[in-house]
Design an enzyme around this catalytic site. Structure first.
Site, PDB file in Angstrom:
ATOM      1  CB  CYS A  72      -0.900   0.069   1.233  1.00 49.50           C
ATOM      2  SG  CYS A  72      -1.277  -1.480   2.023  1.00 49.50           S
ATOM      3  CG  ASP A 132      -6.117  -2.503   8.764  1.00 51.39           C
ATOM      4  OD1 ASP A 132      -5.251  -1.979   9.486  1.00 51.39           O
ATOM      5  OD2 ASP A 132      -7.271  -2.063   8.661  1.00 51.39           O
ATOM      6  CB  CYS A 189      -2.460   1.442   4.338  1.00 48.91           C
ATOM      7  SG  CYS A 189      -3.061  -0.183   4.847  1.00 48.91           S
ATOM      8  CG  ASP A 190      -7.503  -0.313   5.320  1.00 51.65           C
ATOM      9  OD1 ASP A 190      -7.288  -0.152   4.112  1.00 51.65           O
ATOM     10  OD2 ASP A 190      -7.919  -1.381   5.784  1.00 51.65           O
ATOM     11  CE  LYS A 191      -8.396   1.143  10.519  1.00 52.48           C
ATOM     12  NZ  LYS A 191      -8.104   0.190   9.430  1.00 52.48           N
ATOM     13  CB  CYS A 237      -6.932  -4.100  -0.471  1.00 56.14           C
ATOM     14  SG  CYS A 237      -5.859  -4.809   0.779  1.00 56.14           S
ATOM     15  CD  GLU A 283     -10.140  -3.695   9.675  1.00 58.53           C
ATOM     16  OE1 GLU A 283      -9.460  -4.508   9.023  1.00 58.53           O
ATOM     17  OE2 GLU A 283     -10.406  -2.559   9.267  1.00 58.53           O
ATOM     18  CB  SER A 333     -11.582  -6.248   6.882  1.00 57.36           C
ATOM     19  OG  SER A 333     -11.113  -5.927   5.595  1.00 57.36           O
TER      20      SER A 333
END
Length: 572
Positions: free
Chosen positions: A54, A86, A127-129, A199, A449, A475
């Site tokens: 990521c 994650d 990435c996610d956060k 992702c 998650e 997730s």
């Protein structure tokens, strides 16, 4: 001479006047010229690291952003912050670090910007956060800011089909059930993630990337191209130029990110069948701006939004496909034409959202984005729930699901590891409602998650035969009847803490209800006897987070927010 008046910018405190000679000596040590010192200082922050794909393209894009700042008479100052990924943290204790990293990202960016008195910011996240973390920092500091997503990963190919990391997580369940041999699992894991980027499905990273455009903090179409595409560098360079224009016109994040802009963001999450994590991140971002926009208010938007983008995990396609079909701008255009967006919201282009979309036309020769006149389903892909089990609300992703009601007997676990062991061993049955508690923001701590557990259930072919309820999170890749963010959480003595094995739970995602069918008097007796669960985390940052974190409904935030401010950093 610079066209910018430094007497009104934060960087005057570190670069202007005889008393700042020691400070300037440091800048000369880094090779800066007098002209560069006299220009506005722009923090160019990325979450570059080698933890996961990521993030590995972010430094390249940061160099392009710096070039854009320089070309528009600014002085870029690059720095990095952390990112917890994650996909690597999933399924073990490391996941407790994930949500906490959002706060650390925002806090570390705030400290760097404050400590060095930077005038503006370009933030690149992968990435996610890290996406909400950087946008939270922008809203907290309220200096002119432009956000840019680092781009998604290319889809992998396995047996002639596109695959993502979700297929690997679900293959673990198939392998445990004896339906996939070890060598086939190994072959899949080797090809599922073929490049840099986040992702590829409409999981949390791509959901929040869509949010960045919808909410006005990112340039139009900047979220779409996959990370390896060199076209991303042109968007990064344009983002650097754009932030200089924002300084010139004193257009700040809170001028752009209004209550109406948050409604636009929630609309896009629902329309794309996006991650339930947006129900956590949007309230947290709003909190930074002093706007009250909690989980249940987000859910109200979800309820009235058509689901129009056929994206994984509920649908068929990945981010690359959506970009090639027309990208976020085309999605926004059909939502705007259908009356689902506020077109008058400002954006970092200096123009309104509606003006940005004026030249966009709908492409009928693609299968990813449906027009609002012919949606995949009439209501959003994410639904909020309330009821006797979740007085403060809960959230579920229904995109791609056929059955929206479920009733069954509770099977209780006080941590994810115990639940995963039971699932891996097949120690559950059709009709069970699996409860995973003490995984909330405070109780986890860190609100993990549950993808390893949910993917294993799905991989065993039981995704539509059981439900899973937690005060933790799911997730963005999770699918099936999986309900998260249940509040109050178990650590606060919420109803989820008082459930016993065999209790009947009724879920209705059509009506938006989540009920525990146990008499009030019985619940009152249980509450008197309830003692809670002690945590193993009694020092360090995870302990510190647990002391200050608030409820999931409000975004699991750790400070009083914009509403309590006496002054903003931008005005120092």
């Amino acid at each position: 001479m610079t066209k910018f008046d430094k007497s009104k910018l934060p960087s005057r405190h570190v670069s202007v006047g005889p008393e700042r000679a020691p400070h300037r000596s440091y800048y000369y040590a880094m090779g800066m010229t007098e002209e560069e010192i006299a220009q506005p200082f722009v923090g160019v922050v990325s979450c570059w690291n080698e933890a996961a794909p990521c993030n590995i393209a972010l430094m390249r894009q940061a160099q392009a952003a710096k070039a854009g700042v320089k070309a528009a008479d600014g002085t870029p100052r690059e720095f990095c912050t952390i990112s917890v990924t994650d996909g690597i943290a999933m399924g073990h204790e490391g996941m407790k670090s994930s949500l906490i990293s959002r706060e650390v990202i925002a806090d570390s960016v705030e400290l760097t910007m404050r400590g060095h008195c930077y005038d503006a910011m370009v933030g690149l996240a992968g990435c996610d956060k890290s996406l909400p973390g950087l946008m939270m920092a922008m809203l907290r500091l309220n200096v002119p800011s432009v956000f840019m997503y680092g781009g998604s990963i290319m889809p992998g190919e396995f047996k002639g089909k596109d695959v993502t990391v979700l297929d690997v997580f679900e293959a673990v369940g198939q392998n445990a059930a004896g339906n996939m041999p070890d060598d086939e699992l190994h072959a899949l894991e080797c090809v599922a993630c073929p490049s840099a980027g986040a992702c590829g499905g409409q999981f949390t990273a791509n959901t929040m990337a869509c949010v960045s455009e919808a909410i006005g903090l990112a340039l139009p179409n900047s979220a779409g191209a996959p990370a390896p595409y060199e076209s991303r560098d042109a968007y990064a360079e344009a983002s650097g130029r754009a932030v200089m224009s924002l300084i010139e016109h004193n257009l700040r994040p809170r001028d752009i990110v209004t209550r109406k802009a948050f409604e636009n963001a929630a609309t896009v999450v629902a329309a794309t069948g996006g991650s339930t994590n947006a129900g956590l991140h949007l309230p947290a971002m709003a909190h930074e701006a002093g706007i009250d926009f909690d989980l249940l208010e987000v859910a109200e938007i979800f309820k009235k939004t058509p689901y129009v983008a056929d994206l994984k995990p509920g649908g068929q396609y990945v981010a690359k496909d959506m970009y090639e079909a027309g990208g976020v701008p085309m999605l926004l255009k059909t939502l705007l034409e259908g009356g689902y967006l506020h077109g008058d919201c400002k954006t970092v282009t200096g123009k309104s959202l509606g003006d940005n979309l004026e030249e966009i036309t709908f492409n009928p020769n693609q299968k990813v984005i449906y027009p609002v006149s012919n949606p995949l389903s009439p209501t959003g892909g994410v639904v909020g729930l309330t009821g006797s089990l979740a007085p403060e609300g809960a959230i579920v992703k229904v995109a791609g699901m056929e059955l929206l009601q479920f009733e069954g007997a509770a099977r209780c676990f006080d941590c994810e590891e115990d639940a995963f062991k039971a699932v891996e061993a097949g120690d559950y049955k059709a009709g069970d409602v699996i409860i995973i508690r003490y995984e909330g923001p405070k109780g986890g701590p860190g609100m993990r998650e549950m993808l390893s557990t949910t993917a294993a259930i799905y991989g065993q072919g039981n995704g539509d035969k059981v439900a899973l309820i937690t005060d933790g999170r799911f997730s963005g890749a999770t699918r099936g009847f999986c309900i998260g963010h249940v509040g109050p959480e178990a650590a606060d003595g919420g109803p989820i803490a008082l459930i016993e094995d065999g209790d009947i739970i009724r879920i209705d995602a059509e009506k938006g209800t989540l009920d525990l069918l146990v008499e009030d008097s019985v619940m009152a007796d249980r509450h008197k006897k309830w003692q809670g669960k002690e945590t193993d985390f009694t020092s360090g940052t995870i302990w510190k987070y647990a002391q200050s974190v608030g409820p999931a409904r409000k975004g699991a935030v750790t400070h009083p927010g914009g509403a309590k401010e006496k002054r903003q950093f931008a005005d120092v």
